[in-house]
Design an enzyme around this catalytic site. Sequence first.
Site, PDB file in Angstrom:
ATOM      1  N   LYS A 144       0.840  -1.201   0.000  1.00  9.72           N
ATOM      2  CA  LYS A 144       0.000   0.000   0.000  1.00  9.72           C
ATOM      3  C   LYS A 144       0.878   1.255   0.000  1.00  9.72           C
ATOM      4  CE  LYS A 144      -1.819   1.778   3.684  1.00  9.72           C
ATOM      5  NZ  LYS A 144      -2.602   1.994   4.927  1.00  9.72           N
ATOM      6  N   ASP A 162      -6.356   1.003   0.916  1.00 12.05           N
ATOM      7  CA  ASP A 162      -6.471   1.301   2.350  1.00 12.05           C
ATOM      8  C   ASP A 162      -7.861   0.911   2.832  1.00 12.05           C
ATOM      9  OD1 ASP A 162      -8.181   3.288   1.464  1.00 12.05           O
ATOM     10  OD2 ASP A 162      -7.162   4.916   2.511  1.00 12.05           O
TER      11      ASP A 162
END
Length: 273
Positions: A144, A162
């Site tokens: 991420k 997320d």
Amino acid sequence: MSEQAARNTPAGRARASGKPESRLAMVRRARRINRELTELYPYAHPELDFENPFQLLVATVLSAQTTDLRVNQTTPALFAKYPTPEDLAAADPEELEQILRPTGFFRAKARALLGLSAAIRDSFGGEVPGRLEDLVTLPGVGRKTANVVLGNAFGVPGLTVDTHFQRLVRRFGWTSATEPEKIEQDIMAIFPKSEWTMLSHRLIFHGRRMCHARRPACGVCPIAPLCPSYGEGETDPEKAKKLLKYEMGGGPGQRLKPPPGFPGKAAPPLEAE
């Protein structure tokens, strides 16, 4: 949107019929939602203040378990004292912890910053690497974080999976997966690569401002006709309007230095709160 109007939308009719949506219909609906979000958030952007790849990497690591606002209020002092990886790698741990204290979990974050800065200094010549396989070798950096840096500092398309992204893609019926990497693969198959970075910003913007985790503002959501989860939140338009956050609700955004075209107010510095 009224309940009757919601039932008359494509998503509403599909719910009522009980028939599963075809893959082709889902992809078309997903891409239309993306177009609608593009119109709603033409100013979507990364909500961390940064001036170079190193600053974005550090800010993204610090954003774990806190808000981008709190990170943006903390990093000016951090980057003034430690402007380069070499400077940060040589920082006194206790002094660094004190600077990072407002972001929470400051001891673990200090260790991560010291480790990744030393790795950048020792393994990458003091420059943040521009490849995912290199970025994920740095302490505290996962897919991420790597995709945030690649997409916004290097122009390499990537999805930022997320919590907001995960919530919305499941609400929209784009995937039923729960593992971030599987979600990433599912969404990559729906949208062209050129859309990945901006799609991430739009979904995160929408999740923070309107499609909240506990009480989404369904009654004022412009993509309600396309959403199979319409009705999970507040459907009364007046009540839903009061749930809007940041610039959508008339308040400041999360950046102290918002980009040109941002329609909201700049966030206050830490000492001004």
